[in-house]
Design a protein around this motif. Sequence first.
Motif, mmCIF file in Angstrom:
data_model
loop_
_atom_site.group_PDB
_atom_site.id
_atom_site.type_symbol
_atom_site.label_atom_id
_atom_site.label_comp_id
_atom_site.label_asym_id
_atom_site.label_seq_id
_atom_site.Cartn_x
_atom_site.Cartn_y
_atom_site.Cartn_z
ATOM 1 N N GLN A 94 0.830 -1.288 -0.055
ATOM 2 C CA GLN A 94 -0.074 0.178 0.098
ATOM 3 C C GLN A 94 0.968 1.213 -0.080
ATOM 4 O O GLN A 94 0.622 2.283 -0.725
ATOM 5 C CB GLN A 94 -0.867 -0.113 1.529
ATOM 6 N N ILE A 95 2.090 1.326 0.811
ATOM 7 C CA ILE A 95 2.807 2.443 0.847
ATOM 8 C C ILE A 95 3.509 2.543 -0.499
ATOM 9 O O ILE A 95 3.711 3.795 -1.035
ATOM 10 C CB ILE A 95 3.852 2.313 1.920
ATOM 11 N N GLN A 97 2.356 2.031 -3.289
ATOM 12 C CA GLN A 97 1.767 2.360 -4.369
ATOM 13 C C GLN A 97 1.528 4.052 -4.464
ATOM 14 O O GLN A 97 1.101 4.602 -5.430
ATOM 15 C CB GLN A 97 0.301 1.954 -4.124
ATOM 16 N N LYS A 98 1.989 4.687 -3.289
ATOM 17 C CA LYS A 98 1.921 5.914 -3.199
ATOM 18 C C LYS A 98 3.058 6.944 -3.492
ATOM 19 O O LYS A 98 3.416 8.109 -3.454
ATOM 20 C CB LYS A 98 1.600 6.551 -1.634
ATOM 21 N N SER A 100 5.918 8.554 -5.731
ATOM 22 C CA SER A 100 5.747 9.318 -7.098
ATOM 23 C C SER A 100 6.590 9.018 -8.242
ATOM 24 O O SER A 100 6.266 9.042 -9.315
ATOM 25 C CB SER A 100 5.924 10.890 -6.740
ATOM 26 N N GLN A 105 8.495 2.749 -8.227
ATOM 27 C CA GLN A 105 7.385 2.097 -7.828
ATOM 28 C C GLN A 105 6.947 0.808 -8.317
ATOM 29 O O GLN A 105 7.001 -0.149 -7.881
ATOM 30 C CB GLN A 105 6.151 3.140 -7.991
#
Length: 205
Positions: A94-95, A97-98, A100, A105
Motif C-alpha cells: 500500500q505504501i 503504491q503512493k 511518485s 514504484q
Amino acid sequence: MFEKRWYNRLGDFGFNLILLNILWVAFTLLGLVIFGLFPATIALFAVIRKWILENEDTPILQEFIKRYKAEFKMANVIGYIVFLIGMGLYLDFQIVQKISNESLQVLLINAILVIGIFYLIAVLYVFPLYVHFDFKLMKYLQYACILSIARPFQTIMMVAFVGVILYLYMLMPALIFPFGMSLFSYIVMRVAALSFPKKKVLQET
C-alpha cells in the motif's frame, strides 16, 4: 481379516473429511475466531498427519480435541506471527503504491509481489512442519522457507493441487461447506509429507 473395498474406503474418506471440516468450523467459532482459528487449524493438520502417516482409524474427535487444547497457546503465537508478516507485506504494498517515482514504484511493487508469492508458498509448509516436527518457534518459519526452495517439485505439486481445489470451489461453491478446509489441508499435508527430510537430519542442522 475383513478388508474394506475401495468404495467403503472412499466413503470413510469422505465422511472423515466432512467431520474434520465441521470440527474445524466449530472449534474456530468456539475460540471466537480470533483465538480459535489457528488452534483449530493446527488440530486439523495434526489429525490429518496422523491419519496419513500412522493410522487411518485414528479417533478423529478425541484426537482433534486433544490437539486443540494442547496447542492452543503456541498455535496462536505462530499463527499470528505468520499473519503479522503477511500484514507487513500488505502495508508495504500500500505504501509503495503512493511513491511518485514511477520506475522505483514498479521495481518495488515487483519485488513485493515476488516476496509475497514466496511468503504464501512458505505458509503452506508452516502448519505441516509444526505438527510433524518438534522445533523452537522460529525454526518452523526457517524450514518452511527452506523447503519452499529446496523441494521445487513438491512445491510446484502443492501449489498446483491447491490451485485445482480453489478452482473447484469457485466452480462449485457448495463443496466449501462439507469439504472446505479439510480437503485443502489434506492435500497440503499429503504433499508436504513428501518434502520432509528425516527428523534426525533436521535436528542435526
